[in-house]
Design a protein around this motif. Structure first.
Motif, PDB file in Angstrom:
ATOM      1  N   GLY A  10       0.836  -1.203   0.000  1.00 54.51           N
ATOM      2  CA  GLY A  10       0.000   0.000   0.000  1.00 54.51           C
ATOM      3  C   GLY A  10       0.864   1.244   0.000  1.00 54.51           C
ATOM      4  O   GLY A  10       2.055   1.190   0.345  1.00 54.51           O
ATOM      5  N   SER A 129     -14.609  -0.194  -3.214  1.00 55.13           N
ATOM      6  CA  SER A 129     -13.919  -0.117  -1.926  1.00 55.13           C
ATOM      7  C   SER A 129     -14.854   0.544  -0.926  1.00 55.13           C
ATOM      8  O   SER A 129     -15.601   1.470  -1.291  1.00 55.13           O
ATOM      9  N   ASN A 130     -14.807   0.072   0.297  1.00 49.58           N
ATOM     10  CA  ASN A 130     -15.647   0.634   1.371  1.00 49.58           C
ATOM     11  C   ASN A 130     -17.137   0.497   1.080  1.00 49.58           C
ATOM     12  O   ASN A 130     -17.929   1.353   1.489  1.00 49.58           O
TER      13      ASN A 130
HETATM   14  N1  LIG Z   1      -9.549   1.824   0.228  1.00 51.90           N
HETATM   15  C1  LIG Z   1      -9.342   2.597   1.282  1.00 51.90           C
HETATM   16  O1  LIG Z   1     -10.186   3.420   1.661  1.00 51.90           O
HETATM   17  C2  LIG Z   1      -8.050   2.466   2.043  1.00 51.90           C
HETATM   18  C3  LIG Z   1      -7.933   3.040   3.326  1.00 51.90           C
HETATM   19  C4  LIG Z   1      -6.722   2.878   4.004  1.00 51.90           C
HETATM   20  C5  LIG Z   1      -5.679   2.177   3.412  1.00 51.90           C
HETATM   21  N2  LIG Z   1      -5.821   1.657   2.154  1.00 51.90           N
HETATM   22  C6  LIG Z   1      -4.709   0.937   1.487  1.00 51.90           C
HETATM   23  O2  LIG Z   1      -4.240  -0.096   2.346  1.00 51.90           O
HETATM   24  C7  LIG Z   1      -2.845   0.069   2.574  1.00 51.90           C
HETATM   25  C8  LIG Z   1      -2.474  -0.464   3.944  1.00 51.90           C
HETATM   26  O3  LIG Z   1      -3.080   0.298   4.950  1.00 51.90           O
HETATM   27  P1  LIG Z   1      -2.264   1.332   5.863  1.00 51.90           P
HETATM   28  O4  LIG Z   1      -1.121   1.859   5.094  1.00 51.90           O
HETATM   29  O5  LIG Z   1      -3.219   2.331   6.372  1.00 51.90           O
HETATM   30  O6  LIG Z   1      -1.854   0.493   7.118  1.00 51.90           O
HETATM   31  P2  LIG Z   1      -0.900  -0.742   7.461  1.00 51.90           P
HETATM   32  O7  LIG Z   1      -0.280  -1.359   6.290  1.00 51.90           O
HETATM   33  O8  LIG Z   1      -1.760  -1.580   8.359  1.00 51.90           O
HETATM   34  O9  LIG Z   1       0.179  -0.044   8.364  1.00 51.90           O
HETATM   35  C9  LIG Z   1       1.233   0.722   7.863  1.00 51.90           C
HETATM   36  C10 LIG Z   1       2.126   1.084   9.036  1.00 51.90           C
HETATM   37  O10 LIG Z   1       2.599  -0.116   9.641  1.00 51.90           O
HETATM   38  C11 LIG Z   1       4.014  -0.100   9.735  1.00 51.90           C
HETATM   39  N3  LIG Z   1       4.528  -1.437   9.442  1.00 51.90           N
HETATM   40  C12 LIG Z   1       4.360  -2.177   8.300  1.00 51.90           C
HETATM   41  N4  LIG Z   1       4.985  -3.363   8.406  1.00 51.90           N
HETATM   42  C13 LIG Z   1       5.555  -3.386   9.628  1.00 51.90           C
HETATM   43  C14 LIG Z   1       6.358  -4.329  10.317  1.00 51.90           C
HETATM   44  N5  LIG Z   1       6.677  -5.505   9.771  1.00 51.90           N
HETATM   45  N6  LIG Z   1       6.779  -4.020  11.579  1.00 51.90           N
HETATM   46  C15 LIG Z   1       6.448  -2.843  12.148  1.00 51.90           C
HETATM   47  N7  LIG Z   1       5.713  -1.901  11.542  1.00 51.90           N
HETATM   48  C16 LIG Z   1       5.270  -2.166  10.296  1.00 51.90           C
HETATM   49  C17 LIG Z   1       4.484   0.902   8.724  1.00 51.90           C
HETATM   50  O11 LIG Z   1       5.644   1.526   9.196  1.00 51.90           O
HETATM   51  P3  LIG Z   1       7.036   1.501   8.340  1.00 51.90           P
HETATM   52  O12 LIG Z   1       6.785   2.367   7.150  1.00 51.90           O
HETATM   53  O13 LIG Z   1       8.026   2.042   9.308  1.00 51.90           O
HETATM   54  O14 LIG Z   1       7.297   0.062   7.972  1.00 51.90           O
HETATM   55  C18 LIG Z   1       3.322   1.882   8.659  1.00 51.90           C
HETATM   56  O15 LIG Z   1       3.476   2.877   9.657  1.00 51.90           O
HETATM   57  C19 LIG Z   1      -2.659   1.587   2.388  1.00 51.90           C
HETATM   58  O16 LIG Z   1      -1.314   1.944   2.251  1.00 51.90           O
HETATM   59  C20 LIG Z   1      -3.522   1.842   1.182  1.00 51.90           C
HETATM   60  O17 LIG Z   1      -2.838   1.459   0.014  1.00 51.90           O
HETATM   61  C21 LIG Z   1      -6.998   1.771   1.475  1.00 51.90           C
END
Ligand SMILES: NC(=O)c1ccc[n+]([C@@H]2O[C@H](COP(=O)([O-])OP(=O)(O)OC[C@H]3O[C@@H](n4cnc5c(N)ncnc54)[C@H](OP(=O)(O)O)[C@@H]3O)[C@@H](O)[C@H]2O)c1
Length: 267
Positions: A10, A129-130
């Motif tokens: 993401g 989505s959503n």
């Molecule tokens: N459709 C929608 O409405 C919607 C909404 C939200 C998100 N999304 C998509 O879903 C993706 C994922 O969601 P998200 O980015 O919100 O949250 P996530 O992937 O759950 O969390 C990202 C965070 O977790 C940390 N992280 C990742 N791997 C890790 C590990 N192995 N150990 C420790 N920390 C770790 C990252 O820090 P580091 O960078 O330091 O690794 C970052 O701060 C988004 O990037 C986006 O593409 C879609």
């Protein structure tokens, strides 16, 4: 097989300068799904990362999303054309309706435009989505709705989102789970920590393995190569039935993505 690979990268809240290297390193490590959106304002940087990686374009699935201010027929096509130009990697593999309409645009109009975008060679596949269960029921029922490939929704151990997951699976569609780490709560949970220790991985990989075992696709964001590499190990973790059940039991309805325009916040 799903058109979207099981574990993707993401890019939400990742600044453009960081995005390019994050996408490049992820692709070098073996990720083959990159998720972006018009709203993230980093599509050009995603495209640069893809080109810099040297990975064959045909092997990569790129998802982008149309924002809710662009759901009218012409606006969808214009948005997708602009995304394609910014990404600069040819046809967009998957285009999603980022959020359901807030101002009454019929879903038939939006899905109709998506179908036209496929015919015009702008995108290969589309989805939503959503979308809550009732909204998804409506979307799959309109012309072109049978080609929807996924509903991208928030799911993690503390927000199992069962109603929307079940509704998506009932239609034979893939859930793409976002925010799989519950905004850091996964890394603080003792149940997940104990399971992670048993498998010799970190907590984030256990959350991802749980989602995969429950039949979902997953996207995680990480700016760190070490975290990107570690998260790929989720693909090899096999959780026991007891472990899956103990993670199921963590659900407490703790939703993170909860903007005022979300369909569940509208009366
Ligand atoms: N459709 C929608 O409405 C919607 C909404 C939200 C998100 N999304 C998509 O879903 C993706 C994922 O969601 P998200 O980015 O919100 O949250 P996530 O992937 O759950 O969390 C990202 C965070 O977790 C940390 N992280 C990742 N791997 C890790 C590990 N192995 N150990 C420790 N920390 C770790 C990252 O820090 P580091 O960078 O330091 O690794 C970052 O701060 C988004 O990037 C986006 O593409 C879609």
């Amino acid at each position: 097989m799903s058109v979207i690979p099981a574990l993707g990268l993401g890019t939400f809240r990742v600044a453009p300068d960081i995005t390019t290297q994050s996408v490049r390193t992820a692709l070098e490590l073996g990720y083959r799904h990159i998720d972006t959106a018009v709203h993230y304002e980093n599509e050009a940087a995603v495209g640069a990362g893809i080109r810099e990686s040297g990975v064959n374009r045909d092997e990569i699935c790129v998802t982008t999303k149309v924002w809710f201010d662009s759901l009218r027929h012409r606006a969808v096509l214009d948005s997708l054309e602009a995304s394609r130009e910014r990404l600069g990697v040819g046809v967009i593999d998957v285009a999603l309706v980022h959020w359901p309409s807030v101002d009454g645009v019929p879903v038939a109009e939006t899905i109709g435009a998506m179908r036209e975008a496929v015919d015009a060679g702008l995108i290969r596949h589309y989805g939503v989505s959503n979308f809550t269960g009732p909204l998804l029921d409506e979307a799959v029922g309109v012309p072109g709705g049978d080609a929807i490939v996924t509903n991208q929704i928030e799911v993690n151990p503390f927000f199992a989102n069962r109603a929307d997951v079940d509704a998506t699976h009932r239609h034979g569609l893939k859930v793409t789970a976002y925010m799989p780490l519950g905004e850091g709560r996964v890394q603080r949970d003792p149940v997940i920590a104990a399971i992670a220790e048993r498998h010799g991985v970190d907590a984030p990989q256990i959350a991802c393995a749980w989602l995969l075992a429950r039949g979902m696709l997953v996207i995680t964001a990480s700016r760190s190569v070490e975290h990107q590499r570690a998260n790929l190990r989720a693909l090899d973790v096999r959780l026991s039935d007891d472990e899956l059940a103990s993670i199921d039991a963590l659900d407490c309805g703790a939703r993170n993505a909860n903007p005022p325009f979300a369909p569940w916040n509208r009366t």
